[in-house]
Design an enzyme around this catalytic site. Structure first.
Site, PDB file in Angstrom:
ATOM      1  N   GLU A  78      18.148   0.022 -19.275  1.00  0.00           N
ATOM      2  CA  GLU A  78      18.357   1.424 -18.907  1.00  0.00           C
ATOM      3  C   GLU A  78      18.369   2.312 -20.154  1.00  0.00           C
ATOM      4  O   GLU A  78      17.781   3.398 -20.168  1.00  0.00           O
ATOM      5  CB  GLU A  78      19.705   1.594 -18.178  1.00  0.00           C
ATOM      6  CG  GLU A  78      19.846   0.759 -16.919  1.00  0.00           C
ATOM      7  CD  GLU A  78      20.418  -0.644 -17.171  1.00  0.00           C
ATOM      8  OE1 GLU A  78      20.111  -1.257 -18.211  1.00  0.00           O
ATOM      9  OE2 GLU A  78      21.159  -1.121 -16.313  1.00  0.00           O
ATOM     10  N   CYS A 104      25.662   1.593 -20.221  1.00  0.00           N
ATOM     11  CA  CYS A 104      24.447   2.288 -19.777  1.00  0.00           C
ATOM     12  C   CYS A 104      24.785   3.454 -18.850  1.00  0.00           C
ATOM     13  O   CYS A 104      24.104   4.485 -18.878  1.00  0.00           O
ATOM     14  CB  CYS A 104      23.494   1.312 -19.087  1.00  0.00           C
ATOM     15  SG  CYS A 104      22.748   0.172 -20.262  1.00  0.00           S
TER      16      CYS A 104
HETATM   17  N1  LIG Z   1      22.117  -3.517 -16.079  1.00  0.00           N
HETATM   18  C1  LIG Z   1      21.883  -4.357 -17.103  1.00  0.00           C
HETATM   19  C2  LIG Z   1      22.655  -5.487 -17.271  1.00  0.00           C
HETATM   20  C3  LIG Z   1      22.353  -6.359 -18.290  1.00  0.00           C
HETATM   21  N2  LIG Z   1      21.299  -6.086 -19.116  1.00  0.00           N
HETATM   22  C4  LIG Z   1      20.918  -7.064 -20.126  1.00  0.00           C
HETATM   23  C5  LIG Z   1      21.767  -7.394 -21.252  1.00  0.00           C
HETATM   24  C6  LIG Z   1      21.467  -8.860 -21.518  1.00  0.00           C
HETATM   25  O1  LIG Z   1      20.221  -9.028 -22.184  1.00  0.00           O
HETATM   26  C7  LIG Z   1      21.342  -9.383 -20.131  1.00  0.00           C
HETATM   27  C8  LIG Z   1      22.658  -9.812 -19.519  1.00  0.00           C
HETATM   28  O2  LIG Z   1      22.931 -11.071 -19.966  1.00  0.00           O
HETATM   29  P1  LIG Z   1      23.657 -12.182 -19.088  1.00  0.00           P
HETATM   30  O3  LIG Z   1      25.086 -12.136 -19.512  1.00  0.00           O
HETATM   31  O4  LIG Z   1      23.440 -11.868 -17.636  1.00  0.00           O
HETATM   32  O5  LIG Z   1      22.975 -13.446 -19.475  1.00  0.00           O
HETATM   33  O6  LIG Z   1      20.813  -8.297 -19.392  1.00  0.00           O
HETATM   34  C9  LIG Z   1      20.547  -4.959 -18.934  1.00  0.00           C
HETATM   35  O7  LIG Z   1      19.560  -4.724 -19.657  1.00  0.00           O
HETATM   36  N3  LIG Z   1      20.871  -4.096 -17.951  1.00  0.00           N
HETATM   37 ZN   LIG Z   2      23.858  -1.770 -19.907  1.00  0.00          ZN
END
Ligand SMILES: Nc1ccn([C@H]2C[C@H](O)[C@@H](COP(=O)(O)O)O2)c(=O)n1
Ligand SMILES: [Zn+2]
Length: 154
Positions: A78, A104
């Site tokens: 985001e 975000c």
């Molecule tokens: N809404 C979101 C939630 C998470 N992310 C990204 C940040 C990390 O790269 C990954 C989350 O890691 P996890 O703990 O699930 O292995 O996703 C995002 O971009 N936007």
């Molecule tokens: Zn985020």
């Protein structure tokens, strides 16, 4: 007859396609920002900042030292979509494959985006998720969950 997808399916499709660019082995997230003329004004996925090589930074999840995990380094989808966008985002909608985290959400609110459309909410009920929703409700930013869709090609 040819298959025609609606606007929601189209923009969520762009968000989900963008997610496939992410090198995160655990969670790929994509985002697509759209203005009131249904024009795409920004896209992004979760990845490292410019100059930070994917092969030189950790992609580990929550075990061990924070420094050795991906969390301090990854730019969320985001935020990347906001930073990659062109022009004023006031009144825009953001389509995201996963509901935004609290950090975000701060950027979404401050950029003037007025609606979030999301598909997955695997962190529903966590402190981050509850804080995110608390801020969105206070700021009057709408959030809507949509069902996943599959495009059948015949
Ligand atoms: N809404 C979101 C939630 C998470 N992310 C990204 C940040 C990390 O790269 C990954 C989350 O890691 P996890 O703990 O699930 O292995 O996703 C995002 O971009 N936007
Ligand atoms: Zn985020």
């Amino acid at each position: 007859m040819s298959k025609v997808i609606n606007w929601t399916q189209y923009f969520m499709g762009v968000a989900k396609l963008s997610a496939y660019r992410s090198k995160d082995p655990n969670t790929q997230v994509g985002a697509c920002i759209v203005n009131n003329d249904n024009k795409i004004v920004g896209v992004g996925y979760n990845g490292l900042p410019w100059g930070c090589e994917d092969s030189e930074f950790p992609w580990q999840v929550r075990e061990g030292e924070l420094y050795e995990t991906k969390y301090p380094y990854v730019v969320h989808a985001e935020l990347n979509a906001i930073l990659n966008s062109t022009g004023n985002l006031k009144g825009c909608r953001i389509y995201v494959s996963l509901f935004p985290c609290h950090e975000c959400v701060k950027a979404i609110i401050q950029s003037g985006i007025s609606e979030i459309i999301y598909e997955d909410d695997k962190y529903n009920g966590t402190d981050s998720d509850r804080a995110a929703k608390r801020m969105l409700e206070a700021a009057g930013v709408k959030y809507t969950k949509v069902e996943p869709f599959v495009i059948e090609v015949k």
